[in-house]
Design a protein around this motif. Structure first.
Motif, PDB file in Angstrom:
ATOM      1  N   ARG A  38      34.806  16.953  12.138  1.00 47.64           N
ATOM      2  CA  ARG A  38      33.337  17.012  11.539  1.00 47.64           C
ATOM      3  C   ARG A  38      32.965  18.456  11.405  1.00 47.64           C
ATOM      4  O   ARG A  38      33.551  19.244  12.016  1.00 47.64           O
ATOM      5  CB  ARG A  38      32.291  16.401  12.363  1.00 47.64           C
ATOM      6  CG  ARG A  38      32.218  16.669  13.731  1.00 47.64           C
ATOM      7  CD  ARG A  38      31.176  16.029  14.854  1.00 47.64           C
ATOM      8  NE  ARG A  38      31.185  16.509  16.157  1.00 47.64           N
ATOM      9  CZ  ARG A  38      30.828  15.887  17.205  1.00 47.64           C
ATOM     10  NH1 ARG A  38      30.343  14.527  17.087  1.00 47.64           N
ATOM     11  NH2 ARG A  38      30.712  16.369  18.399  1.00 47.64           N
ATOM     12  N   GLN A  39      32.001  18.817  10.663  1.00 47.80           N
ATOM     13  CA  GLN A  39      31.535  19.994  10.380  1.00 47.80           C
ATOM     14  C   GLN A  39      30.214  20.117   9.944  1.00 47.80           C
ATOM     15  O   GLN A  39      29.730  19.563   8.998  1.00 47.80           O
ATOM     16  CB  GLN A  39      32.343  20.785   9.018  1.00 47.80           C
ATOM     17  CG  GLN A  39      31.928  22.361   8.997  1.00 47.80           C
ATOM     18  CD  GLN A  39      33.013  22.861   8.117  1.00 47.80           C
ATOM     19  OE1 GLN A  39      33.637  22.213   7.105  1.00 47.80           O
ATOM     20  NE2 GLN A  39      32.996  24.340   8.052  1.00 47.80           N
ATOM     21  N   ALA A  40      29.358  20.726  10.848  1.00 47.83           N
ATOM     22  CA  ALA A  40      27.951  20.791  10.756  1.00 47.83           C
ATOM     23  C   ALA A  40      27.717  22.008   9.887  1.00 47.83           C
ATOM     24  O   ALA A  40      28.507  23.055  10.136  1.00 47.83           O
ATOM     25  CB  ALA A  40      27.384  20.891  12.041  1.00 47.83           C
ATOM     26  N   THR A  91      24.654  14.095  13.469  1.00 48.06           N
ATOM     27  CA  THR A  91      24.284  14.339  12.154  1.00 48.06           C
ATOM     28  C   THR A  91      25.076  15.268  11.483  1.00 48.06           C
ATOM     29  O   THR A  91      25.070  16.730  11.771  1.00 48.06           O
ATOM     30  CB  THR A  91      22.784  14.424  11.893  1.00 48.06           C
ATOM     31  OG1 THR A  91      22.226  13.421  12.369  1.00 48.06           O
ATOM     32  CG2 THR A  91      22.537  14.808  10.582  1.00 48.06           C
ATOM     33  N   THR A  92      26.049  15.029  10.603  1.00 49.15           N
ATOM     34  CA  THR A  92      26.739  16.025   9.955  1.00 49.15           C
ATOM     35  C   THR A  92      28.029  15.259   9.108  1.00 49.15           C
ATOM     36  O   THR A  92      27.747  13.919   8.835  1.00 49.15           O
ATOM     37  CB  THR A  92      27.780  16.811  10.709  1.00 49.15           C
ATOM     38  OG1 THR A  92      28.185  17.718  10.004  1.00 49.15           O
ATOM     39  CG2 THR A  92      28.795  15.985  11.594  1.00 49.15           C
ATOM     40  N   GLN A 125      28.992  11.376   4.921  1.00 44.42           N
ATOM     41  CA  GLN A 125      27.978  11.912   5.702  1.00 44.42           C
ATOM     42  C   GLN A 125      27.263  10.902   6.830  1.00 44.42           C
ATOM     43  O   GLN A 125      27.045   9.811   6.431  1.00 44.42           O
ATOM     44  CB  GLN A 125      26.682  12.327   4.688  1.00 44.42           C
ATOM     45  CG  GLN A 125      25.471  12.751   5.392  1.00 44.42           C
ATOM     46  CD  GLN A 125      25.352  13.949   5.886  1.00 44.42           C
ATOM     47  OE1 GLN A 125      26.129  14.892   5.381  1.00 44.42           O
ATOM     48  NE2 GLN A 125      24.843  14.275   7.258  1.00 44.42           N
ATOM     49  N   THR A 127      24.071  10.485   9.108  1.00 46.73           N
ATOM     50  CA  THR A 127      22.667  11.084   9.725  1.00 46.73           C
ATOM     51  C   THR A 127      22.040   9.984  10.666  1.00 46.73           C
ATOM     52  O   THR A 127      22.029   8.743  10.507  1.00 46.73           O
ATOM     53  CB  THR A 127      21.570  10.918   8.327  1.00 46.73           C
ATOM     54  OG1 THR A 127      22.386  11.840   7.493  1.00 46.73           O
ATOM     55  CG2 THR A 127      20.496  11.507   8.801  1.00 46.73           C
TER      56      THR A 127
END
Length: 130
Positions: A38-40, A91-92, A125, A127
């Motif tokens: 994952r990457q915020a 979230t990401t 995505q 959220t």
């Protein structure tokens, strides 16, 4: 051209659950170890769950090992990431990645480093919000 496609993302409430799917086309996941990352925004991509090509080895980011479960459906050529007790900070965008594994002796290995993976999906995505 081998492709990975993530699905299952969307909106979830805090404390809720989502199951992400990583489906492969053009190749069999039986020969690939899979990682979920994952990457915020503004952050490095972070590996959160990993599974070996034979599906018998799994590993997790320590902070998520109690909430996330990775599994592999060989027949469906799909890897899943079950995420429970979701938090707003989850979230990401979530990505799956595949690494070719050659040799039966490596079939139980997991790979945590991003650079070890050859194929990447475009992400889904997630959220988490009220």
């Amino acid at each position: 051209q081998p492709q990975l496609v993530e699905s299952g993302g969307g909106l979830a409430q805090p404390g809720g659950s989502l199951t992400l799917s990583c489906s492969a086309s053009g190749f069999s996941l039986a020969n690939y170890a899979i990682g979920w990352f994952r990457q915020a925004p503004g952050n490095h991509r972070e590996g959160i769950a990993f599974i070996s090509s034979n599906g018998e080895g799994t590993g997790y980011l320590d902070s998520e090992k109690d909430r996330f479960t990775i599994s592999k459906d060989h027949a469906g050529n799909t890897v899943y990431l079950q995420m429970n007790n979701l938090r707003p900070e989850d979230t990401t965008v979530y990505y799956c990645a595949a690494r070719l594994v050659e040799g039966v002796y490596s079939s139980g290995y997991i790979y945590r480093a991003e650079f070890l993976y050859q194929y990447w999906g475009r992400g889904t995505q997630v959220t988490v919000s009220l």
